[in-house]
Design a protein around this motif. Structure first.
Motif, PDB file in Angstrom:
ATOM      1  N   SER A   1      14.978  53.673  22.556  1.00 37.74           N
ATOM      2  CA  SER A   1      15.983  53.692  23.623  1.00 37.74           C
ATOM      3  C   SER A   1      15.625  54.673  24.729  1.00 37.74           C
ATOM      4  CB  SER A   1      17.364  54.018  23.041  1.00 37.74           C
ATOM      5  OG  SER A   1      17.388  55.323  22.493  1.00 37.74           O
ATOM      6  N   ALA A   2      14.855  55.709  24.386  1.00 35.84           N
ATOM      7  CA  ALA A   2      14.439  56.689  25.396  1.00 35.84           C
ATOM      8  C   ALA A   2      13.192  56.259  26.151  1.00 35.84           C
ATOM      9  CB  ALA A   2      14.197  58.044  24.731  1.00 35.84           C
ATOM     10  N   GLY A   3      12.620  55.101  25.804  1.00 34.89           N
ATOM     11  CA  GLY A   3      11.453  54.588  26.512  1.00 34.89           C
ATOM     12  C   GLY A   3      10.126  55.088  25.993  1.00 34.89           C
ATOM     13  N   TYR A   4      10.135  55.781  24.851  1.00 35.34           N
ATOM     14  CA  TYR A   4       8.904  56.420  24.394  1.00 35.34           C
ATOM     15  C   TYR A   4       7.929  55.468  23.706  1.00 35.34           C
ATOM     16  CZ  TYR A   4       9.990  61.140  25.813  1.00 35.34           C
ATOM     17  OH  TYR A   4      10.220  62.258  26.574  1.00 35.34           O
ATOM     18  N   LEU A   5       8.329  54.250  23.412  1.00 39.30           N
ATOM     19  CA  LEU A   5       7.335  53.283  22.953  1.00 39.30           C
ATOM     20  C   LEU A   5       6.443  52.838  24.110  1.00 39.30           C
ATOM     21  CD1 LEU A   5       9.096  51.016  20.303  1.00 39.30           C
ATOM     22  CD2 LEU A   5       8.050  53.274  20.061  1.00 39.30           C
ATOM     23  N   GLY A   6       6.930  53.005  25.322  1.00 35.87           N
ATOM     24  CA  GLY A   6       6.142  52.687  26.508  1.00 35.87           C
ATOM     25  C   GLY A   6       5.477  53.901  27.127  1.00 35.87           C
ATOM     26  N   PHE A   7       5.263  54.944  26.355  1.00 32.39           N
ATOM     27  CA  PHE A   7       4.769  56.215  26.869  1.00 32.39           C
ATOM     28  C   PHE A   7       3.447  56.061  27.611  1.00 32.39           C
ATOM     29  CE2 PHE A   7       2.900  60.500  26.430  1.00 32.39           C
ATOM     30  CZ  PHE A   7       3.970  61.291  26.826  1.00 32.39           C
ATOM     31  N   LEU A   8       2.489  55.325  27.038  1.00 41.09           N
ATOM     32  CA  LEU A   8       1.168  55.152  27.653  1.00 41.09           C
ATOM     33  C   LEU A   8       1.045  53.837  28.427  1.00 41.09           C
ATOM     34  CD1 LEU A   8      -1.323  56.460  24.921  1.00 41.09           C
ATOM     35  CD2 LEU A   8      -0.408  57.676  26.914  1.00 41.09           C
ATOM     36  N   ILE A   9       2.115  53.054  28.480  1.00 34.50           N
ATOM     37  CA  ILE A   9       2.062  51.793  29.217  1.00 34.50           C
ATOM     38  C   ILE A   9       2.174  52.089  30.713  1.00 34.50           C
ATOM     39  CG2 ILE A   9       3.131  49.537  29.539  1.00 34.50           C
ATOM     40  CD1 ILE A   9       1.924  49.963  26.749  1.00 34.50           C
ATOM     41  N   PRO A  10       1.282  51.522  31.541  1.00 37.45           N
ATOM     42  CA  PRO A  10       1.335  51.797  32.978  1.00 37.45           C
ATOM     43  C   PRO A  10       2.685  51.438  33.595  1.00 37.45           C
ATOM     44  CG  PRO A  10      -0.739  50.736  32.412  1.00 37.45           C
ATOM     45  CD  PRO A  10       0.120  50.681  31.181  1.00 37.45           C
ATOM     46  N   ARG A  11       3.010  52.126  34.661  1.00 35.41           N
ATOM     47  CA  ARG A  11       4.316  51.930  35.300  1.00 35.41           C
ATOM     48  C   ARG A  11       4.471  50.523  35.865  1.00 35.41           C
ATOM     49  NH1 ARG A  11       4.722  57.122  39.073  1.00 35.41           N
ATOM     50  NH2 ARG A  11       6.810  56.309  39.494  1.00 35.41           N
ATOM     51  N   ARG A  12       3.350  49.871  36.212  1.00 32.84           N
ATOM     52  CA  ARG A  12       3.461  48.508  36.757  1.00 32.84           C
ATOM     53  C   ARG A  12       3.976  47.517  35.717  1.00 32.84           C
ATOM     54  NH1 ARG A  12      -2.002  49.361  35.952  1.00 32.84           N
ATOM     55  NH2 ARG A  12      -3.183  47.789  34.778  1.00 32.84           N
ATOM     56  N   TYR A  13       3.912  47.884  34.438  1.00 34.80           N
ATOM     57  CA  TYR A  13       4.476  47.049  33.371  1.00 34.80           C
ATOM     58  C   TYR A  13       5.832  47.559  32.901  1.00 34.80           C
ATOM     59  CZ  TYR A  13      -0.261  45.125  32.934  1.00 34.80           C
ATOM     60  OH  TYR A  13      -1.464  44.522  33.179  1.00 34.80           O
ATOM     61  N   GLY A  14       6.369  48.574  33.572  1.00 34.58           N
ATOM     62  CA  GLY A  14       7.653  49.126  33.181  1.00 34.58           C
ATOM     63  C   GLY A  14       7.564  50.311  32.255  1.00 34.58           C
ATOM     64  N   GLY A  15       6.357  50.805  31.971  1.00 42.45           N
ATOM     65  CA  GLY A  15       6.192  51.924  31.064  1.00 42.45           C
ATOM     66  C   GLY A  15       6.342  53.272  31.743  1.00 42.45           C
ATOM     67  N   MET A  16       6.149  54.325  30.966  1.00 43.47           N
ATOM     68  CA  MET A  16       6.271  55.680  31.490  1.00 43.47           C
ATOM     69  C   MET A  16       5.017  56.123  32.233  1.00 43.47           C
ATOM     70  SD  MET A  16       8.309  57.499  28.302  1.00 43.47           S
ATOM     71  CE  MET A  16       8.621  59.034  29.147  1.00 43.47           C
ATOM     72  N   GLY A  17       3.887  55.452  31.970  1.00 41.50           N
ATOM     73  CA  GLY A  17       2.670  55.758  32.698  1.00 41.50           C
ATOM     74  C   GLY A  17       2.113  57.141  32.443  1.00 41.50           C
ATOM     75  N   ARG A  18       2.298  57.649  31.252  1.00 41.81           N
ATOM     76  CA  ARG A  18       1.827  58.997  30.944  1.00 41.81           C
ATOM     77  C   ARG A  18       0.363  58.978  30.525  1.00 41.81           C
ATOM     78  NH1 ARG A  18       6.849  61.791  30.577  1.00 41.81           N
ATOM     79  NH2 ARG A  18       5.676  63.754  30.511  1.00 41.81           N
TER      80      ARG A  18
ATOM     81  N   LEU B   1      -2.157  38.025  27.616  1.00 44.29           N
ATOM     82  CA  LEU B   1      -1.549  38.847  26.582  1.00 44.29           C
ATOM     83  C   LEU B   1      -0.969  40.128  27.184  1.00 44.29           C
ATOM     84  CD1 LEU B   1      -0.961  39.319  23.580  1.00 44.29           C
ATOM     85  CD2 LEU B   1      -3.225  40.376  23.390  1.00 44.29           C
ATOM     86  N   ALA B   2      -1.704  40.756  28.089  1.00 39.54           N
ATOM     87  CA  ALA B   2      -1.202  41.979  28.718  1.00 39.54           C
ATOM     88  C   ALA B   2       0.072  41.715  29.503  1.00 39.54           C
ATOM     89  CB  ALA B   2      -2.273  42.573  29.638  1.00 39.54           C
ATOM     90  N   ALA B   3       0.069  40.636  30.287  1.00 43.23           N
ATOM     91  CA  ALA B   3       1.229  40.334  31.124  1.00 43.23           C
ATOM     92  C   ALA B   3       2.466  40.036  30.300  1.00 43.23           C
ATOM     93  CB  ALA B   3       0.907  39.148  32.039  1.00 43.23           C
ATOM     94  N   GLU B   4       2.300  39.420  29.137  1.00 48.07           N
ATOM     95  CA  GLU B   4       3.447  39.060  28.303  1.00 48.07           C
ATOM     96  C   GLU B   4       3.865  40.188  27.361  1.00 48.07           C
ATOM     97  OE1 GLU B   4       2.845  35.413  26.241  1.00 48.07           O
ATOM     98  OE2 GLU B   4       2.644  34.221  28.081  1.00 48.07           O
ATOM     99  N   LEU B   5       2.895  40.932  26.839  1.00 52.48           N
ATOM    100  CA  LEU B   5       3.199  41.885  25.778  1.00 52.48           C
ATOM    101  C   LEU B   5       3.517  43.284  26.295  1.00 52.48           C
ATOM    102  CD1 LEU B   5       3.383  42.619  22.786  1.00 52.48           C
ATOM    103  CD2 LEU B   5       0.885  42.867  22.763  1.00 52.48           C
ATOM    104  N   LEU B   6       2.770  43.783  27.275  1.00 51.61           N
ATOM    105  CA  LEU B   6       2.957  45.173  27.681  1.00 51.61           C
ATOM    106  C   LEU B   6       4.357  45.464  28.218  1.00 51.61           C
ATOM    107  CD1 LEU B   6      -0.524  46.051  29.227  1.00 51.61           C
ATOM    108  CD2 LEU B   6       0.336  46.511  26.928  1.00 51.61           C
ATOM    109  N   PRO B   7       5.004  44.566  28.995  1.00 52.47           N
ATOM    110  CA  PRO B   7       6.393  44.839  29.380  1.00 52.47           C
ATOM    111  C   PRO B   7       7.337  44.913  28.178  1.00 52.47           C
ATOM    112  CG  PRO B   7       5.436  43.205  30.842  1.00 52.47           C
ATOM    113  CD  PRO B   7       4.468  43.376  29.709  1.00 52.47           C
ATOM    114  N   ARG B   8       7.069  44.140  27.137  1.00 51.49           N
ATOM    115  CA  ARG B   8       7.910  44.198  25.936  1.00 51.49           C
ATOM    116  C   ARG B   8       7.734  45.520  25.203  1.00 51.49           C
ATOM    117  NH1 ARG B   8       6.029  39.831  22.289  1.00 51.49           N
ATOM    118  NH2 ARG B   8       7.825  40.494  21.028  1.00 51.49           N
ATOM    119  N   VAL B   9       6.491  45.998  25.136  1.00 49.39           N
ATOM    120  CA  VAL B   9       6.260  47.309  24.524  1.00 49.39           C
ATOM    121  C   VAL B   9       6.955  48.390  25.347  1.00 49.39           C
ATOM    122  CG1 VAL B   9       4.517  49.007  23.839  1.00 49.39           C
ATOM    123  CG2 VAL B   9       4.058  46.558  23.541  1.00 49.39           C
ATOM    124  N   ALA B  10       6.803  48.311  26.667  1.00 56.61           N
ATOM    125  CA  ALA B  10       7.421  49.304  27.548  1.00 56.61           C
ATOM    126  C   ALA B  10       8.937  49.329  27.401  1.00 56.61           C
ATOM    127  CB  ALA B  10       7.031  49.023  28.989  1.00 56.61           C
TER     128      ALA B  10
END
Length: 400
Positions: free
Chosen positions: A53-70, A111-120
């Motif tokens: 819920s805090a978004g930490y599963l998307g910690f390393l996911i780039p911001r363009r996919y909705g992640g934190m981009g860390r 795969l990146a386009a479909e999966l990375l936003p879900r991880v983020a």
């Protein structure tokens, strides 16, 4: 590394006050739950839900996919904070981030386009399936082979003796031999959603430490599209050297250091509060100095290797060079052995009741049991022998 294109997604800020507040709240929650997670040997579902819920599963996911981009520096810092509260939860999160980095750097465009936003978005907690009943923990080999169906879909049948958090995962990155006739080192990495698989638990997890990671044995079977091979077919070695190994060694070492560091801080506070008469003892000073040195050495080497990995990535140099591999292996062996040694010294200093007691106000007993796993989590024996062979290739002795 593949280049990806996808629709713009509003990005979370890379770093702001709310992010820090979220981290502080997560650390507090993990600390409250840590003893119960260890005592019951239960997967920390509440902790994982909070990370989602805090978004930490998307910690390393780039911001363009909705992640934190860390980045890797952030990963090392946050892993230490989380591990200082609950090492089991921190390792679950760190290994998820390891898999996320693999997908970011090596997943194909669809795969990146479909999966990375879900991880983020926190929808997909990733587990890694790399151990084998025949190959054990040898990362770069596999016995179970891929099969191809009539329409070229990939058929998976895989058994693994250790899968961290596997029964709770939403998706899996799975190593498989490329074909039944391929060499055992011709390994492919395949992503599979849980919904595409039949997942059967074939072994439990009742261990000395790291009891909350629920790393029991699994049997997986199912079918996925052919473009869910991550990296080159049969070329998992490239993926491992570029991503899975460096991020894994950095994240694991940060977790171990964070747990030991937090225990030392708690011990120092206890001594200052309850054992003031001992604080003038030269023997106590000497023991504290040795503990601090163990932690300083791990921290310094961790920082140096992290910077080296960042340089390799920035200039696209060879991650498989002898000196880089020696440094990565040395980080893992040093961190696993020195953090355990440091906590063992703390137990000796604190004494039988406080150092060795399961109900102690300073949780050294739990940390000691947890850190005993560090040298076994991808066996140090294998890394020592690998480094010995690599030394013969780096005759100039390129030190970090």
């Amino acid at each position: 590394m593949s280049e990806f294109r996808t629709r713009p997604i509003p990005a979370r800020p890379a770093c702001d006050g709310r992010t820090q507040d979220n981290l502080d709240a997560l650390v507090a929650l993990l600390a409250v739950n840590a003893a119960g997670v260890d005592r019951t040997a239960c997967f920390p579902e509440e902790n994982l839900a909070a990370l989602r819920s805090a978004g930490y599963l998307g910690f390393l996911i780039p911001r363009r996919y909705g992640g934190m981009g860390r980045d890797l520096a952030d990963l090392v810092t946050v892993a230490q904070r989380l591990a200082g509260a609950c090492l089991s939860t921190a390792m679950i999160w760190a290994m998820h981030c390891q898999q996320a980095d693999v997908l970011v750097r090596h997943a194909g465009p669809r795969l990146a386009a479909e999966l990375l936003p879900r991880v983020a978005a926190g929808e997909v907690y990733l587990a890694s399936v790399t151990t084998g009943t025949v190959t054990g923990g040898h990362l770069l080999s596999a016995a179970d082979a891929l099969e191809r169906g009539i329409e070229e879909e990939i058929l998976l049948r895989r058994e693994a003796p250790v899968v961290t958090g596997g029964e709770h995962a939403d998706g899996f990155l799975i190593t498989m031999r490329e074909t039944a006739h391929a060499d055992g080192h011709a390994v492919s990495l395949v992503y599979a959603d849980r919904d595409a698989l039949t997942v059967e638990a074939t072994g439990g997890w009742n261990t000395l430490g790291m009891r909350g990671t629920a790393s029991g044995a699994l049997k997986l079977s199912g079918a996925v599209p052919p473009d869910q091979v991550v990296g080159p077919p049969g070329g998992f070695r490239e993926v491992a050297l570029d991503s899975m190994i460096p991020v894994g060694h950095l994240a694991w070492s940060a977790c171990w250091l964070g747990a030991a560091r937090s225990s030392f801080s708690a011990l120092l506070r206890w001594l200052s509060r309850e054992q003031r008469d001992r604080l003038s003892s030269p023997l106590v000073h000497e023991r504290l100095g040795r503990i601090r040195l163990d932690l300083e050495l791990v921290s310094g080497y961790l920082g140096g290797v992290r910077q080296e990995v960042e340089r390799v990535r920035a200039d696209r140099s060879r991650p498989d060079s002898a000196e880089v591999q020696i440094h990565l292996n040395s980080l893992k062996t040093a961190a696993s052995e020195l953090t355990y040694q440091a906590v063992d010294r703390m137990v000796q200093l604190a004494g039988l009741a406080v150092g060795y007691g399961a109900d102690s106000p300073v949780p050294l007993e739990r940390t000691l049991r947890d850190l005993r796993s560090a040298a076994l989590n991808y066996s140090n024996d294998r890394l020592w022998t690998a480094n010995g062979a690599l030394c013969l290739l780096d005759r100039g002795v390129t030190l970090l």
